[in-house]
Design an enzyme around this catalytic site. Structure first.
Site, short mmCIF file in Angstrom:
data_model
loop_
_atom_site.label_atom_id
_atom_site.label_comp_id
_atom_site.label_asym_id
_atom_site.label_seq_id
_atom_site.Cartn_x
_atom_site.Cartn_y
_atom_site.Cartn_z
N HIS A 141 54.65 0.00 12.81
CA HIS A 141 54.41 -1.05 11.80
C HIS A 141 53.48 -0.53 10.70
CE1 HIS A 141 54.98 -4.07 15.34
NE2 HIS A 141 56.05 -4.16 14.57
N LYS A 181 56.95 -19.83 21.88
CA LYS A 181 57.11 -18.49 22.44
C LYS A 181 55.74 -17.82 22.61
CE LYS A 181 59.16 -14.03 21.35
NZ LYS A 181 59.64 -13.21 20.26
N ARG A 220 64.84 0.85 12.81
CA ARG A 220 64.72 1.99 13.72
C ARG A 220 66.12 2.49 14.05
NH1 ARG A 220 61.14 -1.50 17.57
NH2 ARG A 220 62.90 -2.75 16.95
N SER A 237 57.02 -2.82 20.04
CA SER A 237 55.94 -3.49 20.77
C SER A 237 56.33 -3.70 22.22
CB SER A 237 55.62 -4.84 20.13
OG SER A 237 55.22 -4.67 18.80
#
Ligand code: PNS
Length: 176
Positions: free
Chosen positions: A18, A42, A91, A129
């Protein structure tokens, strides 16, 4: 005119991938607003407050970066913040379909905001992450994948949830 971009995400927690996107995004935009999605439904590994703190420390050397939170539609938030762009990192190929879908939906919702993708640096191509958290929960070495402060915080989190069952349920709440 200042070119402003929103860099949205869960950032649960921020990774070096990031940070790479922010640093490179600043070569295109005058200001980047790193915007954490606030989603009460969440629960992540870290609270939104903890994520803000880790982002603040990790990005303190960049004066033109602001940390904020948002809820609801991203394009509405972008409009409110007078942003011209939405910045996202790409990615491996696996990101593409989801990102493409999201960018097209955002474009349909608001044609004034352009999504800009930056290819993730080769070093970060396989990091996320979630994979970092998964490695860390079983004691894997995540050196160099996240800022030092984040590495410490992850370690502390998993130390708090030290039994395998507790760890498992913590990770299940958390699919970023
Ligand atoms: O880091 P993430 O979890 O991949 O980030 C996803 C995020 C926050 C960018 C995305 O879920 C989002 O923008 N959510 C807000 C709702 C929205 O506007 N969705 C896109 C169009 S339906």
């Amino acid at each position: 005119m200042k070119r402003i971009a929103i860099y949205p995400g869960s950032f649960d927690p921020v990774t070096n991938g990031h940070l790479d996107i922010v640093e490179r995004g600043l070569k295109i935009f005058d200001k980047i607003i790193v915007a954490i999605l606030y989603n009460p439904g969440k629960e992540g590994l870290f609270t939104v407050e903890e994520r803000i703190e880790m982002l603040k420390v990790s990005l303190k050397k960049f004066p033109n970066v602001e940390i904020d939170t948002f809820d609801g539609l991203l394009v509405e938030y972008a409009k409110k913040r007078k942003a011209h762009g939405i910045l996202r990192g790409l990615r491996a190929l696996s990101d593409f379909e989801y990102e493409f879908q999201m960018a097209l939906m955002n474009r349909k919702l608001n044609r004034e905001v352009q999504t800009v993708f930056l290819m993730t640096g080769l070093r970060w191509i396989y990091t996320s992450s979630s994979i970092i958290k998964e490695a860390a929960q079983f004691g894997g070495n995540i050196n160099g994948m996240v800022p030092a402060l984040v590495q410490r915080k992850i370690k502390e989190k998993f130390a708090q949830t030290s039994t395998p069952d507790k760890r498992k349920s913590k990770m299940q709440k958390n699919d970023n």
